[in-house]
Design an enzyme around this catalytic site. Structure first.
Site, PDB file in Angstrom:
ATOM      1  N   LYS A  53      -7.311  45.096  40.307  1.00 59.00           N
ATOM      2  CA  LYS A  53      -7.242  43.886  40.827  1.00 59.00           C
ATOM      3  C   LYS A  53      -8.318  43.477  41.625  1.00 59.00           C
ATOM      4  CE  LYS A  53      -4.617  45.361  44.861  1.00 59.00           C
ATOM      5  NZ  LYS A  53      -3.402  45.273  45.652  1.00 59.00           N
ATOM      6  N   ARG A 151       7.002  41.314  51.433  1.00 60.55           N
ATOM      7  CA  ARG A 151       5.809  40.625  50.920  1.00 60.55           C
ATOM      8  C   ARG A 151       6.345  40.073  49.386  1.00 60.55           C
ATOM      9  NH1 ARG A 151      -0.131  43.450  49.919  1.00 60.55           N
ATOM     10  NH2 ARG A 151       1.310  44.544  48.236  1.00 60.55           N
ATOM     11  N   TYR A 273     -31.043  34.266  64.888  1.00 62.21           N
ATOM     12  CA  TYR A 273     -30.365  33.101  65.280  1.00 62.21           C
ATOM     13  C   TYR A 273     -29.566  33.402  66.897  1.00 62.21           C
ATOM     14  CZ  TYR A 273     -30.382  30.349  61.081  1.00 62.21           C
ATOM     15  OH  TYR A 273     -30.638  29.746  59.824  1.00 62.21           O
ATOM     16  N   MET A 321     -27.447  34.120  56.707  1.00 58.37           N
ATOM     17  CA  MET A 321     -26.838  33.639  55.425  1.00 58.37           C
ATOM     18  C   MET A 321     -27.463  34.616  54.484  1.00 58.37           C
ATOM     19  SD  MET A 321     -26.425  30.304  53.042  1.00 58.37           S
ATOM     20  CE  MET A 321     -25.618  29.375  54.618  1.00 58.37           C
TER      21      MET A 321
HETATM   22  C1  PLP Z   1      -3.273  46.886  45.876  1.00 55.18           C
HETATM   23  C2  PLP Z   1      -2.079  47.525  45.486  1.00 55.18           C
HETATM   24  C3  PLP Z   1      -2.009  48.979  45.071  1.00 55.18           C
HETATM   25  C4  PLP Z   1      -3.528  49.868  45.348  1.00 55.18           C
HETATM   26  O1  PLP Z   1      -3.261  49.898  46.600  1.00 55.18           O
HETATM   27  P1  PLP Z   1      -4.500  51.099  47.395  1.00 55.18           P
HETATM   28  O2  PLP Z   1      -4.272  51.168  48.800  1.00 55.18           O
HETATM   29  O3  PLP Z   1      -5.665  50.415  47.041  1.00 55.18           O
HETATM   30  O4  PLP Z   1      -4.393  52.225  46.535  1.00 55.18           O
HETATM   31  C5  PLP Z   1      -0.863  49.517  44.582  1.00 55.18           C
HETATM   32  N1  PLP Z   1       0.298  48.727  44.515  1.00 55.18           N
HETATM   33  C6  PLP Z   1       0.223  47.453  44.790  1.00 55.18           C
HETATM   34  C7  PLP Z   1       1.339  46.714  44.788  1.00 55.18           C
HETATM   35  C8  PLP Z   1      -0.693  46.781  45.291  1.00 55.18           C
HETATM   36  O5  PLP Z   1      -0.701  45.537  45.793  1.00 55.18           O
END
Ligand code: PLP
Length: 389
Positions: A53, A151, A273, A321
């Site tokens: 992801k 979640r 800055y 930046m």
């Molecule tokens: C992002 C995610 C993972 C991977 O988690 P890591 O801590 O990066 O290994 C696995 N399962 C779900 C549901 C996630 O959202």
């Protein structure tokens, strides 16, 4: 030209980078594949997926996924359906799971791209079974249950409804039952065992199916947490999985920034800055072509360490930046000049974990913030691959 696999240096030099480039991000696909094999080895009989992801945590999902597929990985997880559609073009035959499931109205697209949704609610389950009925064929899915994150996934009440009426799953080919750990990087946290118990109980309420539970850190909680499919992201990319323990994974990335200009300033001269750094003695300052717009967090002002020739060079003053300023006084005069490359992350500079600690963040955020302006090179991954995008 084909370079034999074992003669490739881990991170080749950057002499081949065009002169207009201001910063280079090198991603070592061989290191990612080695990390994959280490995690797979930890998991006993479990298979190991790759979570790619957010563009493989900022490192390039297409190249990372292809390298991992060549290393034997069969299962890939993304968060958004869009990420799955993009990945499908490069991985025609692998399992691609979408963590957020199908947004209402996107079920057809999910099926058309042969993506497998993680169904997180009764509503998503009924929309997916409706599509299965319509198409007259079973559709694959993962069911996620919430065991303590509040979640994503079925809440306990929803799980009870489903257990009471398993026909709600008619038309679904249940690939995995999954859940996600909230505190796995902290091995002493009692929440881990509590979630494990709730996950086992949830599985007993659902039709028999393989299970997936452990993210990177969860893998290191031991065999009880492995089930059938590991789900690491961070550890593939070299992030330390266990707080307070040595990191067994290979570093994966190196960020180098180009020196734009150097100057010597007398004592009392402000830098950057708001004059957040004032030289207490004469200093040689080098300005480097990376800033907060590139994901070099502003909170690293006066905090991070760059490196050149193995010598640590403190970032002084605020992060701008497009630039940072570093104190190069520790190097011999004339050693660091315009056009030189300094390490900012990895290489002889600090790891993403160490930099995150300085910034009050986590390495995940350092990686996923990596900038769009970097010249990105992926090295390794295949016998012939030193490719520059
Ligand atoms: C992002 C995610 C993972 C991977 O988690 P890591 O801590 O990066 O290994 C696995 N399962 C779900 C549901 C996630 O959202």
């Amino acid at each position: 030209m084909t370079v034999p696999f074992n003669t490739l240096p881990p991170l080749p030099g950057i002499d081949d980078v065009p002169p207009h480039v201001g910063a280079v991000l090198t991603v070592d696909l061989d290191a990612i594949c080695d990390n994959y094999r280490l995690l797979l080895g930890q998991g006993g009989a479990a298979a190991c997926a790759a979570v790619v992801k957010a563009d493989a945590y900022g490192l390039g999902a297409e190249r990372v996924a292809q390298a991992l597929a060549a290393a034997g990985c069969r299962h890939f997880f993304v968060a958004h359906i869009e990420e799955g559609i993009a990945l499908r073009r490069h991985l025609p035959a692998h399992d691609i799971f979408v963590l957020h499931g199908a947004p209402a109205g996107a079920e057809q697209a999910m099926a058309a791209h042969r993506l497998t949704p993680v169904l997180n609610s009764l509503e998503q389950i009924s929309a997916w079974t409706a599509l299965a009925r319509l198409s007259g064929a079973a559709l694959p899915a993962v069911i996620q249950v919430d065991t303590g994150m509040s979640r994503l996934g079925l809440a306990p009440e929803e799980l009870a409804i489903l257990a009471h009426d398993p026909h709600r799953l008619d038309g679904i080919e249940l690939r995995y039952v999954m859940s996600h750990l909230a505190c796995a990087e902290d091995q002493a946290n009692p929440a881990n065992a509590r979630q494990l118990e709730l996950f086992r109980a949830a599985r007993r309420m659902l039709p028999p199916a393989p299970a997936s539970f452990a993210n990177s850190s969860g893998i290191f909680l031991g065999a009880d947490y492995h089930f059938d499919l590991l789900r690491p992201g961070a550890a593939l990319y070299g992030i330390a999985p266990v707080v307070g323990a040595p990191n067994p994974l290979r570093p994966v990335l190196r960020l180098q920034g180009k020196v734009l200009q150097t100057r010597t300033i007398p004592p009392g001269t402000p830098v950057g800055y708001s004059g957040r750094f004032v030289a207490s003695s004469a200093c040689r300052i080098a300005t480097v072509s990376v800033g907060y717009a590139d994901g070099f967090l502003r909170s690293l002002g006066n905090k991070a360490l760059a490196a050149f020739d193995g010598v640590a060079l403190p970032v002084v003053g605020a992060v701008s930046m497009d630039t940072i300023t570093i104190d190069a006084s520790a190097l011999p005069e004339g050693r660091l000049t315009a056009g030189a490359w300094v390490d900012l992350i990895g290489g002889s500079a600090e790891s993403p974990d160490a930099i995150a600690a300085r910034a009050g963040s986590i390495a995940y955020e350092i990686l996923t913030s990596l900038g769009a302006r970097y010249h990105r090179r992926h090295v390794g991954g295949r016998s012939d691959a030193v490719s520059t995008l």
